[in-house]
Design an enzyme around this catalytic site. Structure first.
Site, PDB file in Angstrom:
ATOM      1  N   HIS A 122      -8.936  15.592 -24.662  1.00  0.00           N
ATOM      2  CA  HIS A 122      -7.407  15.951 -24.782  1.00  0.00           C
ATOM      3  C   HIS A 122      -7.184  17.148 -25.333  1.00  0.00           C
ATOM      4  O   HIS A 122      -5.920  17.677 -25.111  1.00  0.00           O
ATOM      5  CB  HIS A 122      -6.807  14.709 -25.433  1.00  0.00           C
ATOM      6  N   ASP A 157     -13.261  10.854 -24.226  1.00  0.00           N
ATOM      7  CA  ASP A 157     -12.489  11.880 -25.131  1.00  0.00           C
ATOM      8  C   ASP A 157     -13.317  13.123 -25.675  1.00  0.00           C
ATOM      9  O   ASP A 157     -13.264  13.631 -26.908  1.00  0.00           O
ATOM     10  CB  ASP A 157     -11.559  11.242 -26.009  1.00  0.00           C
ATOM     11  N   SER A 214      -8.260  17.594 -34.595  1.00  0.00           N
ATOM     12  CA  SER A 214      -8.817  16.712 -33.765  1.00  0.00           C
ATOM     13  C   SER A 214     -10.042  17.537 -32.871  1.00  0.00           C
ATOM     14  O   SER A 214      -9.751  18.715 -32.489  1.00  0.00           O
ATOM     15  CB  SER A 214      -8.020  16.241 -32.716  1.00  0.00           C
TER      16      SER A 214
END
Length: 466
Positions: free
Chosen positions: A114, A144, A220
């Site tokens: 993402h 992901d 992230s």
């Protein structure tokens, strides 16, 4: 005599004070040395391999100069379309995240899918402020995870991969990343739980590490480390509601995905050739099972690895590898841990007796992909150029044209008809029959897909249950 004793005691006291004063630097050094904790050493060891990732992409927004004046929605829509060609706004946005170099010689970087899902230029900045433009090697939204590559004339620093199968609840973990643009920020915490499942808007992620180390969009994609500085997970901020909770993808789960992304640019699912369904309370009672345990095999494909290993319709699957199976979702998740050629040990029950079989996973044969389109979508498709009797009245130049529909199929029941064009399935653009065949192989185990259908100049989104 007493005076002499007093003088001696005073002298001894002064000597002790002087000795303590002289010893104080060594005591200070000892205290300073103890500040260099394992966390400090781990951060120092891995920081050079942690990178800042930023991506620039273009956003287009149609504007209507007459909106906001209380205009009727019908006229508002008309004017929006009328003024669209000249008044479309375009502006740049950027996404920010982290990554970690996993192969310094080849320049491979592991991050979240993402983080780089928008198309555009991807810039990578190292800890020593060197900048590189990165290329996407492959991305897998279902896990992901994504792999990038940068080119350097000299070897790059890289992280050492650890083992996420022996993690302990309560052990110290370290997260490094770039939260809110602040480069190389370190947060620490403990492992709060293992094997967590997270549901987002469009999918379910399973087997995550849960930690109380702060994870947000900026860090992230960065590394989660154990106290020795070994990579045990990739941090992810996919769960927007989390406060004081962080999640990470276990590195052992990521290894197979990384290998597929580097070799193929995508994840190649393992195929064993069985379809299973959940066992509800009534069926469990009829089969005399303890609760809703396991899943039942409702189909074994011909000439499949599972069929050759002896799996039959009606068998109850209790475990795949070392994972207990309670639902179809558990079964599909367990299969994602394997690649083609792996031996999968399956525990099942047949006729009340326990059985153990070993199945050698394979790649789904593309020769069967066309049959999947008919089986799951209930249609026959052709390339636009081939479907000549429709091509002279079609506005679409890309996609596949529907030439036949099974009368009882879902698409037929809702009014889809021959001549309609399939343009997209979920996130996969469909340009020709090769694309839709690959998409159906990829999505064959999903419960539904979102289809973009074109009829003349109109586009429609349809959710199709598989």
């Amino acid at each position: 005599m007493n005076t002499s004793k007093v003088h001696i005691q005073i002298g001894l006291s002064l000597l002790i004070v002087m000795m303590l004063f002289m010893a104080s630097p060594s005591i200070a050094n000892s205290t300073e040395y103890q500040r260099e904790t394992p966390v400090v050493n781990a951060v120092r060891k891995v920081s050079p391999a942690v990178v800042n990732i930023s991506s620039q992409y273009e956003v287009r927004k149609r504007t209507n100069p007459f909106s906001g004046f209380g205009m009727d929605p019908l006229f508002d829509s008309f004017f929006r379309d009328f003024f669209d060609p000249g008044l479309e706004q375009r502006y740049q946005r950027s996404s920010l995240g982290s990554g970690v170099i996993i192969d310094g010689k080849r320049g491979f970087i592991l991050t979240n899918a993402h983080v780089i899902e928008k198309t555009g230029t991807i810039k990578v900045v190292l800890n020593d402020e060197r900048e590189f433009e990165a290329q996407i090697v492959g991305a897998d939204p279902d896990s992901d995870l994504a792999v990038l590559r940068i080119s350097s004339k000299t070897p790059l620093p890289s992280v050492e991969m650890g083992n996420s199968d022996d993690l302990m609840i309560g052990e110290t973990v370290i997260a490094i990343g770039n939260p809110f643009g602040f480069s190389h920020t370190v947060t620490t915490g403990v492992i709060s739980a293992l094997g967590r499942s997270i549901r987002t808007d469009d999918r379910v992620f399973q087997d995550f590490i849960q930690t109380d180390a702060s994870i947000n969009p900026g860090n992230s994609g960065g590394p989660l480390l154990n106290i020795n500085g070994d990579l045990i997970g990739i941090n992810t901020a996919i769960y927007a509601k989390a406060q004081g909770i962080g999640f990470a993808i276990p590195i052992n789960k990521a290894r197979r995905i990384i290998s597929d992304l580097i070799r193929h640019g995508e994840v190649i699912p393992a195929w064993i050739g069985i379809v299973v369904q959940d066992i509800d309370g009534k069926l469990a009672k009829y089969l005399k099972l303890p609760g809703n345990k396991g899943v039942i095999v409702k189909e074994v494909e011909k000439n499949s690895p599972a069929g050759e290993a002896g799996v039959r319709e009606g068998d109850i699957v209790f475990s795949v590898g070392n994972k207990k199976i309670q639902s179809d979702q558990d079964f599909q998740s367990a299969l994602r841990d394997y690649s083609s050629g792996d031996i999968i040990k399956i525990e099942l029950q047949r006729g009340g007796r326990a059985e153990h079989v070993s199945v050698k996973a394979a790649v789904f044969p593309m020769a069967r992909a066309k049959d999947l389109i008919g089986k799951l979508l209930g249609v026959t498709v052709e390339n636009i150029g081939v479907g000549r009797r429709y091509s002279n009245r079609m506005a679409a130049t890309e996609g596949v044209v529907i030439t036949e529909l099974q009368p009882q199929s879902y698409l037929a029941r809702i009014g889809v008809r021959p001549g309609d064009v399939i343009r997209r399935l979920d996130d996969v653009p469909i340009k020709d029959t090769n694309d839709i065949e690959k998409a159906m192989v990829k999505f064959r185990n999903k419960s539904s897909v979102v289809m973009l259908l074109q009829r003349d100049h109109e586009l429609y989104y349809i959710t199709v249950k598989l």
